[in-house]
Scaffold this motif. Structure first.
Motif, PDB file in Angstrom:
ATOM      1  N   LEU A  33      -9.138  17.112 -57.298  1.00  0.00           N
ATOM      2  CA  LEU A  33     -10.437  17.714 -57.565  1.00  0.00           C
ATOM      3  C   LEU A  33     -10.559  18.065 -59.041  1.00  0.00           C
ATOM      4  O   LEU A  33      -9.573  18.383 -59.710  1.00  0.00           O
ATOM      5  N   VAL A  34     -11.788  17.999 -59.536  1.00  0.00           N
ATOM      6  CA  VAL A  34     -12.132  18.428 -60.890  1.00  0.00           C
ATOM      7  C   VAL A  34     -13.308  19.385 -60.752  1.00  0.00           C
ATOM      8  O   VAL A  34     -14.279  19.084 -60.051  1.00  0.00           O
ATOM      9  N   ILE A  35     -13.237  20.544 -61.402  1.00  0.00           N
ATOM     10  CA  ILE A  35     -14.264  21.578 -61.275  1.00  0.00           C
ATOM     11  C   ILE A  35     -15.121  21.609 -62.535  1.00  0.00           C
ATOM     12  O   ILE A  35     -14.596  21.657 -63.652  1.00  0.00           O
ATOM     13  N   THR A  36     -16.443  21.590 -62.361  1.00  0.00           N
ATOM     14  CA  THR A  36     -17.351  21.696 -63.503  1.00  0.00           C
ATOM     15  C   THR A  36     -18.498  22.647 -63.179  1.00  0.00           C
ATOM     16  O   THR A  36     -18.805  22.912 -62.013  1.00  0.00           O
ATOM     17  N   PHE A  37     -19.116  23.158 -64.245  1.00  0.00           N
ATOM     18  CA  PHE A  37     -20.328  23.977 -64.154  1.00  0.00           C
ATOM     19  C   PHE A  37     -21.372  23.400 -65.094  1.00  0.00           C
ATOM     20  O   PHE A  37     -21.042  22.941 -66.187  1.00  0.00           O
ATOM     21  N   ASP A  38     -22.628  23.476 -64.697  1.00  0.00           N
ATOM     22  CA  ASP A  38     -23.729  23.054 -65.559  1.00  0.00           C
ATOM     23  C   ASP A  38     -24.568  24.247 -66.006  1.00  0.00           C
ATOM     24  O   ASP A  38     -24.703  25.228 -65.271  1.00  0.00           O
ATOM     25  N   ASP A  39     -25.129  24.134 -67.200  1.00  0.00           N
ATOM     26  CA  ASP A  39     -26.174  24.983 -67.775  1.00  0.00           C
ATOM     27  C   ASP A  39     -25.636  26.073 -68.688  1.00  0.00           C
ATOM     28  O   ASP A  39     -26.099  26.230 -69.807  1.00  0.00           O
ATOM     29  N   GLY A  40     -24.691  26.887 -68.220  1.00  0.00           N
ATOM     30  CA  GLY A  40     -24.179  27.957 -69.063  1.00  0.00           C
ATOM     31  C   GLY A  40     -24.809  29.306 -68.795  1.00  0.00           C
ATOM     32  O   GLY A  40     -25.164  30.044 -69.724  1.00  0.00           O
ATOM     33  N   TYR A  41     -24.958  29.654 -67.516  1.00  0.00           N
ATOM     34  CA  TYR A  41     -25.422  30.997 -67.162  1.00  0.00           C
ATOM     35  C   TYR A  41     -24.342  32.025 -67.508  1.00  0.00           C
ATOM     36  O   TYR A  41     -23.138  31.743 -67.446  1.00  0.00           O
ATOM     37  N   TRP A  42     -24.777  33.250 -67.807  1.00  0.00           N
ATOM     38  CA  TRP A  42     -23.861  34.321 -68.213  1.00  0.00           C
ATOM     39  C   TRP A  42     -22.835  34.653 -67.134  1.00  0.00           C
ATOM     40  O   TRP A  42     -21.715  35.086 -67.437  1.00  0.00           O
ATOM     41  N   ASP A  43     -23.206  34.451 -65.860  1.00  0.00           N
ATOM     42  CA  ASP A  43     -22.286  34.830 -64.783  1.00  0.00           C
ATOM     43  C   ASP A  43     -21.061  33.925 -64.719  1.00  0.00           C
ATOM     44  O   ASP A  43     -20.079  34.254 -64.056  1.00  0.00           O
ATOM     45  N   ASN A  44     -21.093  32.790 -65.421  1.00  0.00           N
ATOM     46  CA  ASN A  44     -19.902  31.941 -65.477  1.00  0.00           C
ATOM     47  C   ASN A  44     -18.721  32.688 -66.093  1.00  0.00           C
ATOM     48  O   ASN A  44     -17.573  32.505 -65.668  1.00  0.00           O
ATOM     49  N   VAL A  45     -18.991  33.518 -67.092  1.00  0.00           N
ATOM     50  CA  VAL A  45     -17.917  34.285 -67.723  1.00  0.00           C
ATOM     51  C   VAL A  45     -17.645  35.585 -66.971  1.00  0.00           C
ATOM     52  O   VAL A  45     -16.503  36.043 -66.885  1.00  0.00           O
ATOM     53  N   GLU A  46     -18.680  36.172 -66.385  1.00  0.00           N
ATOM     54  CA  GLU A  46     -18.529  37.474 -65.732  1.00  0.00           C
ATOM     55  C   GLU A  46     -17.833  37.365 -64.379  1.00  0.00           C
ATOM     56  O   GLU A  46     -16.981  38.193 -64.037  1.00  0.00           O
TER      57      GLU A  46
END
Length: 397
Positions: A179-192
């Motif tokens: 598996l490879v994990i990715t996120f799109d857009d860059g919402y603040w909750d990605n870090v929180e």
């Protein structure tokens, strides 16, 4: 008919055939096998290549197959196609048939188990997942949100059961389900919320960041749109606006705001990362940052000059903030009708070496580095999440 009666009926016949070798048929095959029913073959109206099979079960043409009164045919296609299949069977004087209705199919989907299935045999080992947000759900018109407690369960399950690779890594030596994990857009909750969970289980991820609203309290334009139109018009209106230039799109949104319609309240949580938050993400040993344009438009509809700006300017903004080169990219919207061969050429010229789409497929050894498919992950319970991961590999055969 419930599933118990379906299984009992199948066991009364000499041979069981499945009419339809699509997702309905493949899922039904697995369910029957786990309940002690062997499928003789799949049937189709026509066969386009000889010696077709799926996981050891042959696929025959209906007109070349001899069906006896001791055999049962399960019509395992979508309900809107079943009448046509029944007519074909009647023309062959077949009377022992049973349709897999939507209700039965939904029950099968809940009960089917893909554990203890032979490993993939077609070398499509890699499944690239993509998320958007990890946050307590409030109003989620786009279906982008996963609650932190559910994301924790997903990542723990992944860490305990799969090999995990980074998006930018060499995958040529992969010989197991990965598996490879990715996120799109860059919402603040990605870090929180997402970052602490990824670090907790030591699972790497790539976050593709759209830079237009970085370090501002502004919404992404689709969240702004969601406040201005009713739910049943959202996708249609989004698809219109994504084709426009940023200036044209913003003008259209301003005109809608002036009309005074408000279908949702403005949420302060609908914001992108600050520069400091982006730097915090990048500083984690488990996070890679990638590009996702400045304005999140469908690149296909932009001029070559506009596309180059979206790629180069967003790349420079991110690199200036995090102090590192970025080489990976994710297409806004991600389907093949939202970018072009020109986009791919420009990515290469701008120094990007790998790009992610949102085509819902597995990735094989011979993948195109500029069109890597990914599979979206809405919030579901852990059992469903785990089953759907295995289902993808099973369906590939």
């Amino acid at each position: 008919m419930d599933l118990t009666k379906l299984i009992d009926k199948c066991k009364q016949y000499n041979k069981v055939y499945l009419y339809g070798a699509g997702i309905y048929g493949k899922k039904t095959k697995r369910f029957l096998e786990q309940n002690g029913v062997e499928v003789e073959a799949f049937l189709q109206t026509s066969i386009h290549a000889p010696n077709c099979q799926f996981r050891g079960t042959p696929i025959y043409g209906i007109y070349e197959t001899i069906i006896t009164d001791d055999d049962l045919i399960l019509v395992s296609v979508a309900e809107n196609k079943q009448d046509e299949i029944i007519s074909i069977l009647k023309s062959k004087c077949v009377t022992n048939e049973e349709c897999i209705t939507k209700s039965i199919y939904d029950q099968i989907s809940e009960e089917v188990d893909y554990s203890n299935v032979a490993d993939v045999t077609n070398e499509k080992y890699i499944q690239v997942l993509f998320f958007h947000r990890v946050i307590e759900k409030k109003d989620d018109p786009w279906g982008l949100e996963v609650r932190p407690e559910m994301f924790d369960q997903y990542i723990r399950y992944i860490a305990e059961n799969y090999n995990v690779k980074r998006f930018e890594e060499d995958w040529s030596d992969v010989k197991e389900k990965t598996l490879v994990i990715t996120f799109d857009d860059g919402y603040w909750d990605n870090v929180e919320y997402a970052l602490p969970i990824l670090e907790k289980y030591k699972v790497p991820a790539t976050v593709f960041v759209s830079t237009g609203n970085l370090d501002t309290p502004n919404e992404f334009w689709w969240d702004r749109l969601a406040r201005l139109v009713p739910s049943d018009k959202l996708v249609e209106k989004r698809n219109e606006l994504r084709k426009l230039s940023p200036r044209e799109r913003d003008k259209a949104l301003e005109e809608m705001e002036q009309e005074g319609n408000a279908f949702r309240e403005r949420l302060v949580t609908d914001r992108t990362l600050t520069n400091d938050e982006l730097k915090r993400l990048s500083d984690s040993e488990f996070i890679t940052i990638g590009g996702h344009t400045v304005n999140h438009n469908a690149l296909l509809y932009q001029t070559e000059e506009q596309q180059r700006y979206e790629l180069m300017h967003s790349k420079k903004i991110i690199e200036d903030i995090i102090g590192k080169k970025i080489t990976t990219f994710s297409y806004p919207f991600g389907q093949r009708d939202t970018y072009s061969d020109t986009t791919i050429r420009l990515l290469n010229e701008c120094g990007f070496t790998r790009a992610a789409s949102t085509v819902q497929e597995l990735t094989g050894r011979d993948f195109n580095p500029y069109e890597i498919p990914r599979i979206g992950q809405p919030e579901v319970d852990l059992k469903t999440f785990a089953r759907k991961l295995e289902e993808k590999w099973y369906m590939e055969g």
